[in-house]
Design an enzyme around this catalytic site. Sequence first.
Site, PDB file in Angstrom:
ATOM      1  N   LYS A 197       1.130  -1.378   0.115  1.00  0.00           N
ATOM      2  CA  LYS A 197       0.124  -0.268  -0.023  1.00  0.00           C
ATOM      3  C   LYS A 197       0.754   1.318   0.132  1.00  0.00           C
ATOM      4  O   LYS A 197       0.397   2.372  -0.455  1.00  0.00           O
ATOM      5  CB  LYS A 197      -0.923  -0.075   1.099  1.00  0.00           C
ATOM      6  N   LYS A 204      -2.604 -10.811  -7.371  1.00  0.00           N
ATOM      7  CA  LYS A 204      -3.891 -11.546  -7.089  1.00  0.00           C
ATOM      8  C   LYS A 204      -5.126 -10.366  -7.453  1.00  0.00           C
ATOM      9  O   LYS A 204      -4.737  -9.017  -7.862  1.00  0.00           O
ATOM     10  CB  LYS A 204      -3.884 -11.403  -5.480  1.00  0.00           C
ATOM     11  N   LYS A 245      -9.765  -5.292  -5.812  1.00  0.00           N
ATOM     12  CA  LYS A 245     -10.873  -4.418  -6.165  1.00  0.00           C
ATOM     13  C   LYS A 245     -10.212  -2.926  -6.639  1.00  0.00           C
ATOM     14  O   LYS A 245     -10.830  -2.175  -7.061  1.00  0.00           O
ATOM     15  CB  LYS A 245     -11.777  -4.226  -5.178  1.00  0.00           C
TER      16      LYS A 245
HETATM   17  P1  TYM Z   1     -10.422  -7.239   1.709  1.00  0.00           P
HETATM   18  O1  TYM Z   1     -11.502  -6.309   1.792  1.00  0.00           O
HETATM   19  O2  TYM Z   1      -9.223  -6.811   1.087  1.00  0.00           O
HETATM   20  O3  TYM Z   1     -10.741  -8.432   1.178  1.00  0.00           O
HETATM   21  C1  TYM Z   1     -12.182  -9.395   1.824  1.00  0.00           C
HETATM   22  C2  TYM Z   1     -11.930 -10.492   1.775  1.00  0.00           C
HETATM   23  O4  TYM Z   1     -11.517 -11.289   0.475  1.00  0.00           O
HETATM   24  C3  TYM Z   1     -10.342 -11.977   0.326  1.00  0.00           C
HETATM   25  N1  TYM Z   1      -9.657 -11.690  -0.892  1.00  0.00           N
HETATM   26  C4  TYM Z   1      -9.499 -12.781  -1.794  1.00  0.00           C
HETATM   27  N2  TYM Z   1      -9.559 -14.003  -1.968  1.00  0.00           N
HETATM   28  C5  TYM Z   1      -9.162 -14.696  -2.912  1.00  0.00           C
HETATM   29  N3  TYM Z   1      -8.550 -14.153  -3.962  1.00  0.00           N
HETATM   30  C6  TYM Z   1      -8.448 -12.881  -4.155  1.00  0.00           C
HETATM   31  N4  TYM Z   1      -7.954 -12.263  -5.091  1.00  0.00           N
HETATM   32  C7  TYM Z   1      -8.871 -12.247  -3.119  1.00  0.00           C
HETATM   33  N5  TYM Z   1      -8.886 -10.594  -2.771  1.00  0.00           N
HETATM   34  C8  TYM Z   1      -9.359 -10.408  -1.598  1.00  0.00           C
HETATM   35  C9  TYM Z   1      -9.510 -11.501   1.402  1.00  0.00           C
HETATM   36  O5  TYM Z   1      -8.393 -12.342   1.864  1.00  0.00           O
HETATM   37  C10 TYM Z   1     -10.705 -11.112   2.604  1.00  0.00           C
HETATM   38  O6  TYM Z   1     -10.891 -12.446   3.195  1.00  0.00           O
HETATM   39  N6  TYM Z   1      -8.004  -6.771   5.963  1.00  0.00           N
HETATM   40  C11 TYM Z   1      -9.138  -7.272   5.502  1.00  0.00           C
HETATM   41  C12 TYM Z   1     -10.499  -6.975   6.378  1.00  0.00           C
HETATM   42  C13 TYM Z   1     -10.468  -7.156   7.724  1.00  0.00           C
HETATM   43  C14 TYM Z   1     -10.725  -8.453   8.403  1.00  0.00           C
HETATM   44  C15 TYM Z   1     -10.718  -8.189   9.559  1.00  0.00           C
HETATM   45  C16 TYM Z   1     -10.923  -9.815   7.869  1.00  0.00           C
HETATM   46  C17 TYM Z   1     -10.343  -6.220   8.582  1.00  0.00           C
HETATM   47  N7  TYM Z   1     -10.807  -6.700   9.815  1.00  0.00           N
HETATM   48  C18 TYM Z   1     -10.821  -9.266  10.605  1.00  0.00           C
HETATM   49  C19 TYM Z   1     -11.049 -10.686   8.568  1.00  0.00           C
HETATM   50  C20 TYM Z   1     -11.134 -10.483   9.998  1.00  0.00           C
HETATM   51  C21 TYM Z   1      -9.238  -7.012   3.920  1.00  0.00           C
HETATM   52  O7  TYM Z   1      -8.576  -6.094   3.759  1.00  0.00           O
HETATM   53  O8  TYM Z   1      -9.880  -7.737   3.223  1.00  0.00           O
END
Ligand code: TYM
Length: 334
Positions: free
Chosen positions: A115, A197, A200
Amino acid sequence: MAEDKKRIFSGMQPSGLITLGNYLGALNNWTKLQDDYDCLYCIVDMHAITVRQDPAKLRKQSRDLLTQYLAVGLDPEKNTIYYQSHVSQHAELGWILNCFTYMGELNRMTQFKDKCAKHADNINAGLYTYPSLMAADILLYQADLVPVGEDQRQHLELTRDIAQRFNGVYGDVFTVPEGYISKVGAKIMALQEPERKMSKSDENKNNTILLMDEPAVIMNKMKRAMTDSENEVRFAPEKPGISNLLGIYCAVTDTKMADAEREFANVGYGTFKTAVGEAVVAQLEPIQKRVHEIEADKAYLDAVIKNGAEKANYIATRTLSKVQKKVGFPPRIR
Ligand code: TYM
């Protein structure tokens, strides 16, 4: 809320339109867990502002994400679904956990480094301490399991370290959570750059399939996905494009990799991509229809938001009070 079930916590940032990666890596698994666990699924809007957001857009994306949680089949009666910013205990525990997280640990976080490279003009302290807030999200609810995609593994390991460190000083305050990372769909790669990966925030729109992409758009993006010069559909590290498409196919159709390879053994890449595209459309179209139905019901959505915040608040208060007492904050006079 059933006390005998194990607890699950997970969340997603409303920082953009969600992708097939978010769906296959997280959302789709969440729906499978809702009957057997006591689940909290959060919309982590506080995490989203570590990158500059347009306020009106963030509000809309948060509501859209909530609608999508419901449309994929998460039942608000069975699960606690809520906005992170509605439960201020996240921020309060986040602060306390900052004091139990070492800078050396935060410096090692690969998502922080990524980031920083992407947002060089806004390397703020929130971006840096993001993992302690994420630890607070999870530990506040004494979660046993955290279903996420592969990219969250490092953050989860840090959460476990923070919990163990805190427990080492104050006794068994936090449940030490386990990650729940499924074998299929945990790392969906970008369609045109399959060595990274699907994300979004990707600027190349042809790299991502969005949950709300129309069928024609999905088919078109599939057609343009990167392959290789071999014309043989099989899963192999030296074939990242085809392997990614095979992974997507297996995840959306619930097929084993060996069976998928057999199914496409004698077909060309064009036919294969069409089949993957159609399978994705078949999965996403009914969800999209439900999104439109649910978003029209404002009163229902508002009730889900209100109830979710109340349920989450109740559990969060219990943990936070215990933590505040342990660290030595004076009791409130009531
Ligand atoms: P975020 O919003 O980036 O993504 C949400 C969830 O989607 C999964 N993910 C993917 N899985 C497979 N292939 C991909 N290309 C891919 N891109 C994203 C992520 O692994 C995630 O499960 N830090 C976290 C949000 C968060 C969180 C938490 C998650 C904040 N607090 C506590 C679990 C527990 C995040 O940025 O996810």
